[in-house]
Design a protein around this motif. Sequence first.
Motif, short mmCIF file in Angstrom:
data_model
loop_
_atom_site.label_atom_id
_atom_site.label_comp_id
_atom_site.label_asym_id
_atom_site.label_seq_id
_atom_site.Cartn_x
_atom_site.Cartn_y
_atom_site.Cartn_z
N ASP A 151 0.80 -1.22 0.00
CA ASP A 151 0.00 0.00 0.00
C ASP A 151 0.84 1.28 0.00
O ASP A 151 0.30 2.38 -0.06
CB ASP A 151 -0.92 0.03 1.23
CG ASP A 151 -2.15 -0.83 1.03
OD1 ASP A 151 -2.43 -1.18 -0.13
OD2 ASP A 151 -2.83 -1.13 2.03
N THR A 227 -6.04 -4.96 4.41
CA THR A 227 -5.14 -4.13 5.20
C THR A 227 -5.44 -4.14 6.69
O THR A 227 -4.65 -3.66 7.48
CB THR A 227 -5.18 -2.67 4.71
OG1 THR A 227 -6.54 -2.18 4.78
CG2 THR A 227 -4.69 -2.58 3.27
N ARG A 235 -2.59 -8.26 6.53
CA ARG A 235 -2.06 -8.07 5.19
C ARG A 235 -2.41 -9.30 4.37
O ARG A 235 -2.26 -10.42 4.84
CB ARG A 235 -0.54 -7.88 5.21
CG ARG A 235 -0.07 -6.58 5.86
CD ARG A 235 -0.44 -5.37 5.01
NE ARG A 235 0.05 -4.13 5.58
CZ ARG A 235 -0.62 -3.39 6.46
NH1 ARG A 235 -1.82 -3.81 6.89
NH2 ARG A 235 -0.12 -2.28 6.93
#
Length: 269
Positions: A151, A227, A235
């Motif tokens: 990310d 996330t 993750r």
Amino acid sequence: MKVRSTLAASVALALLSGTIVTAVAGGASILLPSPSAVAQQATLNLAGEGEGTLSLRGRPNQIITFVTVASRPNRQTNISLRLADGNLMQWTGRLLSRKATEARIRLTNAGMADATGTLTLRFQGDRLISLIGNGSIDSQPMSVRFTIGDDSVNRPPTTATARTLAQSGRGIFGLQGRPNRPITFASASIQANGQAELSIRLNDGSLISFGGQQTHQNAYEIVLNLTSSGMADARGTANIRYGANNSIKEIVANGTMDGQSFFIQFTGQ
């Protein structure tokens, strides 16, 4: 004498900077990039770990987990796709263009098969961010979509539309160090800005939810970059296959929750 000394100085500077000098009438000189300098600028050496999908007519979709791209000074380029089953698919092509963070490649071969089409790469330094392309392999339509699982980089823009998917079914949720637990229901909610939530209902009635971002969508599949999970760090990547009436056909996901590996395997009924 002054013209000659100026030209000599230009030649010396050019040799140090990787350029060549062309003398023209009137004693002037033009500095041009040397072939070796141009070739060096054109080369690529990229790698990225993430998740993507390779679609080829007449065959099941294949999940991509790792991609490398390397080009030579003559612009010949090798692309390697590591699949989820461990197999390695190798393509060759020609580097058409390169900018600071983007490049385009024309496909010529896929192993022993003929291939056509164009791949567009986005990268930062030597880190591959995304690979997107369409074409054909042995005359069969092909598409490939891949993005890294990180990310911290700017991903390609998505065309997310708000939707909610839900389905009863059967599946397994596994978390490292704990027994596998049956799944009876799953849902996914994606907002227009790509923010998403994936939830699974276990057979004891408890609910596990993940937050994330949509990274890819087509007519049959959505890919989420996970996330978070409630108050826990998470993750991972979730592939959601869906059908008519916003039904869920299948969910395959894996990653980590607070450092512990997890997986989801769900099939809608």
